[in-house]
Structures are given as structure tokens and as C-alpha cells.
Design a protein around this motif. Structure first.
Motif, mmCIF file in Angstrom:
data_model
loop_
_atom_site.group_PDB
_atom_site.id
_atom_site.type_symbol
_atom_site.label_atom_id
_atom_site.label_comp_id
_atom_site.label_asym_id
_atom_site.label_seq_id
_atom_site.Cartn_x
_atom_site.Cartn_y
_atom_site.Cartn_z
ATOM 1 N N LYS A 41 0.839 -1.204 -0.031
ATOM 2 C CA LYS A 41 0.025 -0.175 0.054
ATOM 3 C C LYS A 41 0.806 1.245 0.046
ATOM 4 C CE LYS A 41 -2.092 -1.220 3.973
ATOM 5 N NZ LYS A 41 -1.183 -2.181 4.371
ATOM 6 N N SER A 42 1.866 1.376 1.007
ATOM 7 C CA SER A 42 2.635 2.400 1.157
ATOM 8 C C SER A 42 3.279 2.685 -0.199
ATOM 9 C CB SER A 42 3.602 2.590 2.285
ATOM 10 O OG SER A 42 2.692 2.583 3.330
ATOM 11 N N THR A 43 3.893 1.600 -0.776
ATOM 12 C CA THR A 43 4.886 1.664 -1.798
ATOM 13 C C THR A 43 3.912 2.314 -2.990
ATOM 14 O OG1 THR A 43 6.276 -0.350 -1.298
ATOM 15 C CG2 THR A 43 6.135 0.385 -3.606
ATOM 16 N N PRO A 81 1.774 10.957 4.630
ATOM 17 C CA PRO A 81 2.546 9.925 4.647
ATOM 18 C C PRO A 81 2.163 8.958 5.866
ATOM 19 C CG PRO A 81 4.061 11.789 4.553
ATOM 20 C CD PRO A 81 2.420 12.388 4.835
ATOM 21 N N GLU A 82 2.503 7.703 5.779
ATOM 22 C CA GLU A 82 2.361 6.864 6.970
ATOM 23 C C GLU A 82 3.288 7.392 8.054
ATOM 24 O OE1 GLU A 82 3.708 3.100 5.885
ATOM 25 O OE2 GLU A 82 2.314 2.046 7.287
ATOM 26 N N HIS A 83 2.732 7.294 9.236
ATOM 27 C CA HIS A 83 3.591 7.852 10.573
ATOM 28 C C HIS A 83 3.578 9.436 10.470
ATOM 29 C CE1 HIS A 83 4.372 3.715 10.817
ATOM 30 N NE2 HIS A 83 5.044 3.511 9.830
ATOM 31 N N LEU A 155 -3.957 9.324 1.700
ATOM 32 C CA LEU A 155 -3.636 9.366 2.888
ATOM 33 C C LEU A 155 -3.360 7.933 3.320
ATOM 34 C CD1 LEU A 155 -7.382 11.037 3.985
ATOM 35 C CD2 LEU A 155 -4.985 12.050 3.659
ATOM 36 N N ASP A 156 -2.274 7.841 3.760
ATOM 37 C CA ASP A 156 -1.588 6.553 4.168
ATOM 38 C C ASP A 156 -1.754 6.250 5.438
ATOM 39 O OD1 ASP A 156 -0.376 4.232 3.949
ATOM 40 O OD2 ASP A 156 1.498 4.873 3.462
ATOM 41 N N GLU A 157 -2.785 5.345 5.832
ATOM 42 C CA GLU A 157 -3.245 4.910 7.222
ATOM 43 C C GLU A 157 -3.605 6.049 8.257
ATOM 44 O OE1 GLU A 157 -2.405 1.334 8.587
ATOM 45 O OE2 GLU A 157 -1.471 0.642 6.777
ATOM 46 N N PRO A 158 -4.537 6.883 7.846
ATOM 47 C CA PRO A 158 -4.739 8.055 8.450
ATOM 48 C C PRO A 158 -5.255 7.862 9.870
ATOM 49 C CG PRO A 158 -6.607 7.786 6.695
ATOM 50 C CD PRO A 158 -5.328 6.648 6.458
HETATM 51 MG MG MG Z 1 2.290 0.927 4.878
#
Ligand code: MG
Ligand code: ADP
Length: 310
Positions: A41-43, A81-83, A155-158
Motif C-alpha cells: 500500500k505505502s509503496t 504519509p504513513e506515520h 492518506l496513508d493509514e490516516p
Molecule cells: Mg504502509
């Protein structure tokens, strides 16, 4: 189309994180990008947002190729981004002003106030980011991603790491934002997609295993199979249950209690009732459990993905 991915493959050294991933997202859609950890997903999101290039394949955002026209593409994209990396020693207003200046926004001060208002940061806006709860930090991250008024939000893992109240607030915020923008959000939580998204793209081991409107996810599995729990008044020969058409397996789950799995979408409860009558038994409880989205997710990301991978 707001986002088009065409046969995107990404290798990290020898490791394949994405394998010929294709999808398109129309203007105004709110799409959940759903998959377990490590699915890719993040990629994919980093490729869409021009942070890393694909190994092969292409992506365009609002008609701009992310490699050839990355400056134009980036203008259309807001990215959380994630985190959610933030400069935690900056004050909320200071940080958002800093971001506004990176985008060379005119009326930066006014825009910062608009964003603070939009994401509900008002009471916390005078604080340093490090003093904020995770939920408020996510609001800062979302404000940051929207400050240049992009058409598309990634939105990465919001909502990861939020407590239930914060989670509900951030979901509401995203639902509100989704009325105005194209949104793609990643998550490994099925309910999130149900709560927020029009559509789910499910990814597992770098492969898309499903792409469907949220409302139709439950029709996805081939058989529409389900589970029945039944309690008879007395002993029953399990073979008589097993022999019913549409029964794939039975397990004893208590005294005279059976859990029956079907391989059909046809309702076999009447057959079970008829069986009980023919054996002179009563049925004390009979419940049918529809396949939940979680089960579908599990099925899609284990069986189908592993049979098509490699
Ligand atoms: Mg990820
Ligand atoms: P997700 O966001 O769905 O959890 P990622 O896109 O972060 O998945 O990761 C997909 C796969 O690629 C994982 O197996 C991960 O270990 C690997 N991966 C991600 N980033 C890198 C990297 N920079 N170098 C090597 N492998 C990576």
C-alpha cells in the motif's frame, strides 16, 4: 480520471513489492486501499505521490504522468504519509505557515487559519506539535496535505494508532473532505473502508485481489457461502447433516450443537428443519451467519492471492 495506475511493478532489489498493479479512480471517489501489512500500500502511494518511481508501468494523476510531469502532478496531490512525519518542535501555526510557504501560497496566513478551522484544530492551534495528542497531530497532517487545495488526497493509514474517539473524529473529517475531493486512503481495517469509502481496492502481496464498490464486497466470493449454527433437542447422526445438499463441512460445537458451513448461497435452513422433523427432533436454536467483510478480506488475501502470486 483522477488517478490511473497502469501495470505498476516495483522491485526493491530482488523483492517485488508491487506486481503489475492497475486501477483507476474517478474524480470525487473515496477509495479504500485495503491490505495487510507488507501488501504494498505505502509503496503504491509513494509512487502516486512522486516520492519513488515505479520499476515499470505508469501512473498519472489528474492527467499528469508522475514521472514525466511530476511538478504538475504534485500540485494536484495532497499526501499524508504513513506515520505522519511532522516537525514536532514547531508550533501548529508556524508549521502550517512553513508548509504554505513551500507551496508559495499567496495569502498564506489566511489559508493557515482556514485549514485550522477546517480540520478542527482551533483550540490546539497555539500549541507545539509535540504537545498534541495523536488525533490532533493527524489533523495537522491532514491540514498540511490540503493546504494547497489539491484535487486528490492520498492518506496513508490516516487512522492508525488513534483511540476510538479520535478515530471517529478523523473518520468524520475524512468523510467531510471526501465530499469535495478525490480521496484514496490506505488501511488494514475492513470497517474503515465500510465506514468511509465508496469503493475498495484490496491488495495482497503486491497483487490486486479485488476492486469493487463497498456495497458489493459481500457478493465477491464465488459461492456466497455462509455458516449455520444449530442446536437440536437430542442426538443426531452427523452423517445426515453432512448429506444435505450444499453442506461443505460440519463441526460439533457443543452437546447436540453443530456448526455447518455451506458451499452454496441457497438457504438450507429449511432443509435442516425438515431433517429435524424427519428424525423426530426439535431445533432449539438456529442461526445463520452471513459472511462478514472480514472473512471475505481474509479469503481474498490468503487463498486467491497465494494462488495467483509467484
Ligand atoms: Mg504502509
Ligand atoms: P504496506 O504499506 O502495505 O504495509 P509497503 O508498501 O510498505 O506495504 O511494503 C511492501 C513490501 O515492500 C514489504 O515487503 C516491505 O518490506 C517492502 N519494502 C517497502 N519499502 C522498502 C524499501 N525501502 N526497501 C526494501 N523493501 C521495502
Amino acid at each position: 480520471m483522477s488517478i490511473t495506475a497502469n501495470e505498476v511493478t516495483k522491485l526493491y532489489g530482488h523483492q517485488r513489492a508491487l506486481h503489475e498493479v492497475s486501477f483507476s479512480i474517478s474524480k470525487g471517489e473515496v477509495v479504500g486501499f485495503l491490505g495487510p501489512n507488507g501488501a504494498g500500500k505505502s509503496t503504491m502511494m509513494k509512487i502516486i505521490t512522486c516520492y519513488i518511481p515505479p520499476t515499470s508501468g505508469s501512473v498519472s494523476v489528474c492527467g499528469f504522468d508522475v514521472r514525466e510531469q511530476s511538478i504538475d502532478a504534485r500540485k494536484c496531490i495532497g499526501y499524508l504519509p504513513e506515520h505522519n512525519p511532522l516537525y514536532t518542535d514547531m508550533y501548529v501555526r508556524e508549521y502550517l505557515t512553513f508548509v504554505a510557504k513551500i507551496y508559495k501560497l499567496k495569502n498564506a496566513a489566511k489559508r493557515v487559519e482556514e485549514m485550522i478551522d477546517m480540520v478542527g484544530l482551533g483550540v490546539e492551534a497555539h500549541k507545539k506539535i509535540e504537545a498534541l495528542s495523536k488525533g490532533y497531530r493527524q489533523r495537522v497532517g491532514i491540514a498540511q496535505s490540503m493546504i494547497h487545495d489539491p484535487k486528490v488526497l492520498i492518506l496513508d493509514e490516516p487512522t492508525s494508532g488513534l483511540d476510538p474517539n479520535q478515530l471517529a473524529e478523523i473518520r468524520d473529517l475524512i468523510i467531510r473532505i471526501g465530499k469535495e475531493k478525490t480521496v484514496m486512503l490506505s488501511t488494514h481495517i475492513m470497517q474503515e473502508v465500510e465506514a468511509i469509502c465508496d469503493r475498495a481496492i484490496i491488495i495482497s502481496k503486491g497483487l490486486i485481489v479485488a476492486d469493487s464498490p463497498t456495497s458489493e464486497l459481500s457478493h465477491l466470493t464465488a459461492t456466497g457461502s455462509y455458516e449455520i449454527t444449530v442446536e437440536f433437542s437430542d442426538h443426531i447422526n452427523p452423517a445426515t447433516i453432512q448429506n444435505l445438499i450444499g453442506v461443505s463441512s460440519i463441526v460439533a460445537t457443543g452437546k447436540n450443537c453443530w456448526t455447518i458451513k455451506t458451499n452454496t448461497s441457497r438457504d438450507i435452513r429449511k432443509d435442516i428443519a425438515d431433517l429435524a422433523t424427519s428424525q423426530g427432533l426439535s431445533i432449539l436454536t438456529l442461526t445463520k451467519k452471513e459472511q462478514k467483510l472480514e472473512d471475505i478480506f481474509k479469503e481474498l488475501t490468503t487463498s486467491r492471492a497465494s494462488s495467483t502470486a509467484e
